[in-house]
Design a protein around this motif. Structure first.
Motif, PDB file in Angstrom:
ATOM      1  N   PRO A 291       0.966  -1.160   0.185  1.00 50.89           N
ATOM      2  CA  PRO A 291      -0.025   0.013   0.113  1.00 50.89           C
ATOM      3  C   PRO A 291       0.646   1.354   0.168  1.00 50.89           C
ATOM      4  O   PRO A 291       0.512   2.253  -0.540  1.00 50.89           O
ATOM      5  CB  PRO A 291      -0.690  -0.271   1.213  1.00 50.89           C
ATOM      6  N   SER A 292       1.888   1.274   0.665  1.00 48.85           N
ATOM      7  CA  SER A 292       2.740   2.430   0.845  1.00 48.85           C
ATOM      8  C   SER A 292       3.508   2.910  -0.324  1.00 48.85           C
ATOM      9  O   SER A 292       3.868   3.819  -0.651  1.00 48.85           O
ATOM     10  CB  SER A 292       3.693   2.305   2.017  1.00 48.85           C
ATOM     11  N   LEU A 293       3.729   1.956  -1.395  1.00 47.86           N
ATOM     12  CA  LEU A 293       4.340   2.200  -2.678  1.00 47.86           C
ATOM     13  C   LEU A 293       3.489   1.341  -3.931  1.00 47.86           C
ATOM     14  O   LEU A 293       3.854   0.191  -3.997  1.00 47.86           O
ATOM     15  CB  LEU A 293       5.884   1.824  -2.643  1.00 47.86           C
ATOM     16  N   ASN A 294       3.035   2.315  -4.719  1.00 49.20           N
ATOM     17  CA  ASN A 294       2.186   1.697  -5.750  1.00 49.20           C
ATOM     18  C   ASN A 294       2.961   1.993  -7.022  1.00 49.20           C
ATOM     19  O   ASN A 294       3.355   2.787  -7.545  1.00 49.20           O
ATOM     20  CB  ASN A 294       1.111   2.403  -5.852  1.00 49.20           C
ATOM     21  N   ALA A 295       3.432   0.594  -7.649  1.00 52.22           N
ATOM     22  CA  ALA A 295       4.034   0.414  -8.836  1.00 52.22           C
ATOM     23  C   ALA A 295       3.200   0.362 -10.012  1.00 52.22           C
ATOM     24  O   ALA A 295       2.584  -0.725 -10.321  1.00 52.22           O
ATOM     25  CB  ALA A 295       5.152  -0.728  -8.741  1.00 52.22           C
ATOM     26  N   VAL A 296       2.889   1.452 -10.565  1.00 54.75           N
ATOM     27  CA  VAL A 296       1.807   1.707 -11.668  1.00 54.75           C
ATOM     28  C   VAL A 296       2.493   1.315 -12.913  1.00 54.75           C
ATOM     29  O   VAL A 296       3.510   2.181 -13.349  1.00 54.75           O
ATOM     30  CB  VAL A 296       1.189   3.004 -11.588  1.00 54.75           C
ATOM     31  N   LEU A 297       1.891   0.510 -13.702  1.00 47.60           N
ATOM     32  CA  LEU A 297       2.660   0.188 -15.086  1.00 47.60           C
ATOM     33  C   LEU A 297       2.365   1.273 -15.864  1.00 47.60           C
ATOM     34  O   LEU A 297       1.363   1.940 -16.191  1.00 47.60           O
ATOM     35  CB  LEU A 297       1.815  -1.095 -15.648  1.00 47.60           C
ATOM     36  N   ALA A 325      15.989  -2.935 -13.169  1.00 46.25           N
ATOM     37  CA  ALA A 325      15.080  -3.698 -14.232  1.00 46.25           C
ATOM     38  C   ALA A 325      14.015  -3.180 -14.527  1.00 46.25           C
ATOM     39  O   ALA A 325      13.124  -3.475 -15.375  1.00 46.25           O
ATOM     40  CB  ALA A 325      14.875  -5.138 -13.360  1.00 46.25           C
ATOM     41  N   LEU A 326      13.383  -2.103 -13.622  1.00 42.76           N
ATOM     42  CA  LEU A 326      11.972  -1.625 -13.879  1.00 42.76           C
ATOM     43  C   LEU A 326      11.928  -0.198 -14.383  1.00 42.76           C
ATOM     44  O   LEU A 326      10.976   0.386 -14.532  1.00 42.76           O
ATOM     45  CB  LEU A 326      11.029  -1.764 -12.788  1.00 42.76           C
ATOM     46  N   ALA A 327      13.201   0.197 -14.845  1.00 43.34           N
ATOM     47  CA  ALA A 327      13.347   1.661 -15.312  1.00 43.34           C
ATOM     48  C   ALA A 327      12.358   1.907 -16.609  1.00 43.34           C
ATOM     49  O   ALA A 327      12.605   1.017 -17.509  1.00 43.34           O
ATOM     50  CB  ALA A 327      14.867   1.934 -15.540  1.00 43.34           C
ATOM     51  N   GLY A 328      11.776   3.003 -16.451  1.00 44.72           N
ATOM     52  CA  GLY A 328      10.865   3.301 -17.733  1.00 44.72           C
ATOM     53  C   GLY A 328       9.519   2.246 -17.856  1.00 44.72           C
ATOM     54  O   GLY A 328       8.611   2.668 -18.577  1.00 44.72           O
ATOM     55  N   ASP A 329       9.364   1.382 -16.973  1.00 50.89           N
ATOM     56  CA  ASP A 329       8.330   0.481 -16.913  1.00 50.89           C
ATOM     57  C   ASP A 329       7.128   0.806 -15.820  1.00 50.89           C
ATOM     58  O   ASP A 329       5.940   0.558 -16.031  1.00 50.89           O
ATOM     59  CB  ASP A 329       8.702  -0.875 -16.652  1.00 50.89           C
ATOM     60  N   ILE A 330       7.584   1.426 -14.847  1.00 42.24           N
ATOM     61  CA  ILE A 330       6.652   1.871 -13.794  1.00 42.24           C
ATOM     62  C   ILE A 330       6.828   3.210 -13.312  1.00 42.24           C
ATOM     63  O   ILE A 330       7.813   3.801 -13.606  1.00 42.24           O
ATOM     64  CB  ILE A 330       6.670   0.589 -12.720  1.00 42.24           C
ATOM     65  N   PHE A 331       5.526   3.778 -12.529  1.00 42.82           N
ATOM     66  CA  PHE A 331       5.597   4.895 -12.155  1.00 42.82           C
ATOM     67  C   PHE A 331       5.521   4.526 -10.399  1.00 42.82           C
ATOM     68  O   PHE A 331       4.867   3.623 -10.206  1.00 42.82           O
ATOM     69  CB  PHE A 331       4.422   5.873 -12.297  1.00 42.82           C
ATOM     70  N   ARG A 332       6.518   5.279  -9.723  1.00 40.33           N
ATOM     71  CA  ARG A 332       6.349   4.673  -8.441  1.00 40.33           C
ATOM     72  C   ARG A 332       5.521   5.809  -7.488  1.00 40.33           C
ATOM     73  O   ARG A 332       5.947   6.695  -7.523  1.00 40.33           O
ATOM     74  CB  ARG A 332       7.724   4.491  -7.591  1.00 40.33           C
ATOM     75  N   VAL A 333       4.320   5.431  -6.981  1.00 44.15           N
ATOM     76  CA  VAL A 333       3.556   6.275  -6.499  1.00 44.15           C
ATOM     77  C   VAL A 333       3.471   6.079  -4.970  1.00 44.15           C
ATOM     78  O   VAL A 333       2.714   4.963  -4.553  1.00 44.15           O
ATOM     79  CB  VAL A 333       2.071   6.512  -7.058  1.00 44.15           C
ATOM     80  N   GLY A 334       3.781   6.965  -4.044  1.00 47.77           N
ATOM     81  CA  GLY A 334       4.025   6.670  -2.670  1.00 47.77           C
ATOM     82  C   GLY A 334       2.676   7.052  -2.020  1.00 47.77           C
ATOM     83  O   GLY A 334       1.916   7.941  -2.602  1.00 47.77           O
ATOM     84  N   CYS A 335       2.282   6.368  -0.949  1.00 46.66           N
ATOM     85  CA  CYS A 335       0.854   6.779  -0.251  1.00 46.66           C
ATOM     86  C   CYS A 335       1.274   6.374   0.988  1.00 46.66           C
ATOM     87  O   CYS A 335       1.002   5.323   1.732  1.00 46.66           O
ATOM     88  CB  CYS A 335      -0.205   5.907  -0.755  1.00 46.66           C
ATOM     89  N   MET A 336       1.935   7.336   1.666  1.00 43.14           N
ATOM     90  CA  MET A 336       2.931   6.951   2.969  1.00 43.14           C
ATOM     91  C   MET A 336       2.179   8.174   4.149  1.00 43.14           C
ATOM     92  O   MET A 336       2.418   9.233   3.941  1.00 43.14           O
ATOM     93  CB  MET A 336       4.296   7.201   2.835  1.00 43.14           C
ATOM     94  N   GLY A 337       1.905   7.621   5.271  1.00 43.84           N
ATOM     95  CA  GLY A 337       2.003   8.584   6.556  1.00 43.84           C
ATOM     96  C   GLY A 337       1.113   9.587   6.176  1.00 43.84           C
ATOM     97  O   GLY A 337      -0.083   9.243   5.888  1.00 43.84           O
ATOM     98  N   HIS A 338       1.503  11.009   6.274  1.00 43.21           N
ATOM     99  CA  HIS A 338       0.389  11.998   6.362  1.00 43.21           C
ATOM    100  C   HIS A 338       0.241  12.258   4.986  1.00 43.21           C
ATOM    101  O   HIS A 338      -0.734  12.880   4.607  1.00 43.21           O
ATOM    102  CB  HIS A 338       1.233  13.223   6.786  1.00 43.21           C
ATOM    103  N   SER A 339       0.693  11.773   3.936  1.00 43.55           N
ATOM    104  CA  SER A 339       0.480  11.806   2.346  1.00 43.55           C
ATOM    105  C   SER A 339      -0.641  10.809   2.196  1.00 43.55           C
ATOM    106  O   SER A 339      -1.428  10.998   1.231  1.00 43.55           O
ATOM    107  CB  SER A 339       1.630  11.376   1.519  1.00 43.55           C
ATOM    108  N   ALA A 340      -1.067   9.804   3.125  1.00 43.07           N
ATOM    109  CA  ALA A 340      -2.009   8.801   2.617  1.00 43.07           C
ATOM    110  C   ALA A 340      -3.291   9.418   3.104  1.00 43.07           C
ATOM    111  O   ALA A 340      -3.976   8.977   4.299  1.00 43.07           O
ATOM    112  CB  ALA A 340      -1.714   7.516   3.399  1.00 43.07           C
ATOM    113  N   ARG A 341      -3.753  10.251   2.401  1.00 43.96           N
ATOM    114  CA  ARG A 341      -5.047  11.231   2.649  1.00 43.96           C
ATOM    115  C   ARG A 341      -6.069  11.122   1.419  1.00 43.96           C
ATOM    116  O   ARG A 341      -5.408  10.990   0.256  1.00 43.96           O
ATOM    117  CB  ARG A 341      -4.920  12.498   3.085  1.00 43.96           C
TER     118      ARG A 341
END
Ligand SMILES: Cc1ncc(COP(=O)(O)O)c(C=O)c1O
Length: 378
Positions: A291-297, A325-341
């Motif tokens: 949940p804290s780090l979403n790897a979106v294709l 190995a995942l460079a260019g293939d995913i966006f890394r979207v955090g949802c952590m702590g106070h940002s998880a709103r």
């Protein structure tokens, strides 16, 4: 909403403007005790040896590995993400031999492979990454892995940098001997004082080493003088960072650790549902979703770097791309702590949807919002 640092809670920022006292001032010693107690609560441990290491998560990581691994020891490390590689470098610098348990980037370790690696190499120390920030994978079945290690008389080190305070973690119940973390992810605190906990078994090994660890600064037998019963000078603690982590940990205790895990699941679950309904996939299978780090294709034909620049330029919102190995293939979207709103999820869907549409991608942000609202019960 990148892979960290997350948004710092306003109460933590305020705590950081508190005037300094000395690192041996009686009032600061009370604060040290409180930080240690709150950290035990957050790690779910009774370990006496629970401290904030002065430095970033890598300092806490190096304190764990550099003290546990003695020259000639063998450490088993994973190959399924960026931070297993860092474990390897640290173990080698400590004079250890490194052996691997393999899994592709984007997948967790398979207990059968861990068992095989133990049977083949008989390592003294086993490291794994509970929440791999480079791939968005949560390692399931931790108790199974620790019991394999203990059956072989090895110590287990867990990287909990992206899980502590956001994703279910039970240091004692799961049989983790040493766990290290960082404050800038699910604790929403600036980097600078990084959680570390060791049980008695691990500390016994550290205190009976034949030769001292290669780092004086991170030698836990010396740090014991400051964070243990004596409270004598070792180095000048980063007072402001200790104020910060105290406030961040108090926020965890006020919310309740289980409620905090549930909030991360709920809000990140809305993010996941939103991006999926928009027409995007997530890289890890649902079973390993972190949940804290979403790897979106990244959809075919989309330039990930240009989309990341777009959301930063147009929305002042930070997300990141893939590594290794995942460079260019995913966006890394955090949802952590106070940002998880919830408001951040809706902001992210707006910004990312627009960035992808600007490149002609076939996405449906309206469907994304509907799925997000449904998940949040709005
Ligand atoms: C899983 C993991 N381990 C270790 C680290 C190292 O922490 P730091 O960058 O704070 O030194 C990070 C940082 O992102 C991480 O995500």
């Amino acid at each position: 909403m990148g892979p960290g640092p997350s948004d710092v809670h306003p109460r933590v920022l305020r705590a950081m403007s508190t005037p300094l006292v000395g690192h041996l001032d009686p009032s600061f010693i009370d604060i040290m005790n409180e930080v240690q107690e709150l950290m035990r609560y957050t790690f779910r441990t009774d370990n006496k040896w629970t401290i904030p290491v002065s430095g970033t998560g890598s300092a806490s990581m190096e304190a764990a590995i550099g003290n546990l691994v003695e020259p000639g020891d063998t450490m088993l490390v994973p190959t399924n993400g960026y931070f297993g590689g860092r474990m390897e470098s640290m173990a080698e610098r400590a004079g250890g031999e490194v052996v691997h348990v393999d899994a592709p980037w984007g997948e967790p370790l398979d207990p059968a492979d861990v068992q095989d690696a133990f049977d083949e190499h008989q390592p003294d120390v086993f490291g794994f990454v509970h929440a791999e920030t480079s791939t968005g994978v949560k390692q399931p079945g931790v108790p199974e892995l620790t019991s394999i290690a203990h059956d072989h008389d090895a110590l287990v080190v867990a990287d909990t940098v992206t899980s502590l305070g956001g994703v279910e973690l039970e240091v004692d119940d799961w049989g983790i001997d040493v766990a290290y973390s960082g404050p800038q992810k699910c604790l929403s605190c600036p980097p600078g004082a990084s959680p570390l906990t060791l049980n008695d078994r691990a500390m016994d090994k550290v205190l009976s080493r034949e030769e001292p660890p290669r780092s004086w600064y991170l030698d836990l037998s010396l740090l014991e003088g400051y964070w243990g019963d004596d409270r004598s000078y070792h180095h000048t603690a980063p007072i402001t960072n200790v104020y910060a982590i105290r406030e961040a940990l108090r926020l965890v205790a006020e919310e309740g650790i289980e409620e905090r895990w549930a909030r991360h699941r709920r809000v990140a679950g809305a993010l996941k549902a939103g991006v999926e309904a928009m027409g995007l996939g997530l890289n890890p299978e649902d079973e390993y979703w972190l949940p804290s780090l979403n790897a979106v294709l990244v959809p075919d034909g989309v330039d990930a770097g240009a989309a990341i620049d777009y959301v930063l330029d147009h929305y002042d919102l930070e997300i990141a791309g893939g590594l290794g190995a995942l460079a260019g293939d995913i966006f890394r979207v955090g949802c952590m702590g106070h940002s998880a709103r919830p408001e951040n999820v809706s902001f992210l869907l707006t910004a990312l949807g627009e960035a992808l549409e600007a490149q002609g991608a076939d996405v449906d942000p309206e469907a994304g919002f509907a799925a997000m609202r449904e998940q949040l019960g709005q």
